[in-house]
Design an enzyme around this catalytic site. Structure first.
Site, short mmCIF file in Angstrom:
data_model
loop_
_atom_site.label_atom_id
_atom_site.label_comp_id
_atom_site.label_asym_id
_atom_site.label_seq_id
_atom_site.Cartn_x
_atom_site.Cartn_y
_atom_site.Cartn_z
N GLU A 1 0.78 -1.24 0.00
CA GLU A 1 0.00 0.00 0.00
C GLU A 1 0.81 1.29 0.00
OE1 GLU A 1 -2.94 -0.28 3.12
OE2 GLU A 1 -4.11 -1.69 1.93
N GLU B 1 -5.72 -7.92 -0.58
CA GLU B 1 -6.41 -7.70 0.71
C GLU B 1 -7.85 -7.33 0.44
OE1 GLU B 1 -4.87 -4.91 3.63
OE2 GLU B 1 -2.83 -5.62 3.26
#
Ligand SMILES: O[C@@H]1[C@@H](O)[C@H](O[C@@H]2CO[C@@H](O[C@@H]3CO[C@@H](O)[C@H](O)[C@H]3O)[C@H](O)[C@H]2O)OC[C@H]1O
Length: 477
Positions: free
Chosen positions: A190, A294
């Protein structure tokens, strides 16, 4: 058996046959997190506080036992019994490199990572190595363990942090080269680069560095802004072979802040699909392979949500099922967040009767009430405290200056309260967490860590059933 490869939109084995990776992330383990592992703030803060409180030796003993118990053979056996075949392994660079001794590899970092990769291999489970915390911190959140929130943070502004990350990947690639049960490397979790282009320059560098050492393992690159945005990637993919692209497909419907209860209405399903499709647009336009690294709702807990728990969780399972039906149609590889935690999102969770949960019950309830963990926070009990601060910013800051990156993902109203709770208030709770350990000997510390042992944990049966049903569905399909 040879290594998995990326071929067009697919992941394939040595015969060129498609392999769909379905599994979960082992968050909260080699990258501890507040809501997963049960503490306030960031991992580096609680590690320092515990060492100060009970001494380095005992503190290291506790954390090592925690790492040992968190994932063992019984976990691998259970995971594979569900029909799942891949575990994403998030880790913190600090296991491999000390900030005060940069570029000197800590061999101790491999102790548990090697152990778990090998255990998974024994049960035919692939692993994907995920650098969740890079030196300097690559994103705005607690999980990159740097204690701040500035997106234009040290990692993006100081070349040396990037150099150290490149060095670390060279070391890791040399160590894991040729390991057939590692499905690939996920070099940066991320990223949040406000300029959107430095992340691509970094990917070029890390790709070249890994390839110089290991030409075989697949690479999984996250999109910018929490793995949601590839819109600035242009033609970068042309330089990267054997590479897949990772989205993180969290749906707002799976969280307490959902705009409305999810009932699977057509408009809601459209929103679910649209948000997923938007994230993978760049890959679809170019015929590239997508991995959902995710996703997944969080769940209500009896001790906090009481009678409403069951109803809330049925709604969350509905979101989960509808997401899976989208993924199944696309034959998408995915890794749900989360395998194990203290009861908020995990497939397996620490029992409320365990030593850890008994000792910390009141403290965790206070954390919940104060909403100091940003993830899935229920802010109802403290909203009145933060609303005046939000109003103050709204009154004093004109509209043109309000949208700070990562807006619009972070809205102003969330941002003000979130940072105040998650960074400021949480910091005051760190020593209070550590104080719970005062006077404990090694036997008691061992007992506390053992709460995370599979045999001591509960299973989120509803979630596991849905995952199993879908793992099988796809295999047959
Ligand atoms: O370690 C994990 C971490 O990787 C994960 O990060 C969060 C991912 O979601 C981010 O917010 C989403 C941004 O896109 C919107 O469309 C979604 O609705 C949001 O949920 C969030 O800021 C990141 O921190 O989260 C869980 C951690 O345990």
């Amino acid at each position: 058996m040879s290594l998995l490869k990326i071929s067009g939109t697919k992941i394939v084995d040595e015969k060129g046959e498609e392999v769909i990776l379905r599994g979960a992330g082992l968050g909260g383990w080699m990258n501890m997190e507040n809501f997963i592992s049960g503490y306030p703030g960031c991992e580096y803060q609680i590690r320092a506080a515990l060492a100060e409180t009970i001494g380095t030796e005992k503190s290291e003993f506790f954390f090592d036992k925690f790492l040992e118990y968190f994932f063992q053979e019984s976990d691998a056996k259970f995971f594979s019994s569900l029909g799942l075949n891949c575990i994403r392994l998030p880790f913190n660079y600090r296991h491999f490199e000390d900030d005060m001794n940069p570029r000197v590899l800590k061999q101790s970092g491999f102790k548990h990572l090697d152990r778990v990769i090998d255990l998974c291999a024994q049960y035919n489970i692939y692993t994907i190595l995920d650098l969740h915390t890079a030196p300097g911190g690559q994103n705005t959140d607690w999980h990159s363990d740097h204690g701040g929130h500035i997106a234009n943070c040290k990692f993006w502004n100081h070349k040396d942090f990037q150099d150290r990350t490149i060095w670390l990947w060279e070391e890791l690639a040399a160590h894991y080269k040729g390991n057939k049960w590692i499905a690939g490397y996920n070099p940066l979790n991320e990223p949040t680069d406000p300029y959107h282009i430095r992340v691509i320059a970094f990917y070029d560098r890390v790709y070249t560095a890994i390839r110089a050492v290991d030409s075989e393992h697949a690479i999984f690159f996250d999109g910018n802004t929490f793995a949601s945005d590839f819109s600035h990637f242009g033609n970068s993919h042309k330089k990267w072979e054997n590479t897949a692209y990772s989205i993180h497909d969290y749906s707002t419907f799976g969280f307490p802040a959902a705009p409305e209860d999810y009932i699977g209405a057509e408009s809601q399903q459209r929103r679910l699909r649209r948000s997923y499709e938007k994230k993978r647009e760049w890959m679809d336009a170019r015929g590239l392979c997508v991995w959902n690294g995710e996703w997944g709702p969080v769940y209500a807990r009896q001790q906090y949500e009481g009678e409403a728990t069951e109803k809330i969780n049925e709604i969350r399972y509905h979101v989960l099922k509808d997401q899976l039906s989208i993924y199944n149609k696309d034959r998408l590889s995915w890794s749900i967040w989360l395998y194990k935690d203290i009861g908020f999102q995990g497939m397996v969770y620490v029992s409320t009767k365990s030593a850890y949960m008994t000792k910390f019950a009141e403290f965790l309830a206070k954390k919940h009430r104060l909403a100091v963990d940003a993830w899935g926070a229920d802010i109802s009990a403290v909203q009145h405290v933060y609303q005046p601060l939000t109003n103050h910013v709204l009154e004093e800051i004109s509209e043109q200056f309000r949208d700070l990156y990562p807006a619009p993902v972070w809205k102003l109203s969330d941002r003000v309260g979130r940072l105040a709770r998650n960074i400021l208030v949480a910091e005051f709770l760190v020593k209070e967490w550590a104080a719970h350990f005062v006077g404990m000997d090694e036997t008691q510390l061992d007992e506390l860590a053992k709460s995370f042992l599979y045999e001591e944990c509960e299973k989120r049966e509803g979630l596991n059933k849905i995952l199993t049903d879908n793992a099988t569905l796809v295999k047959e399909g």
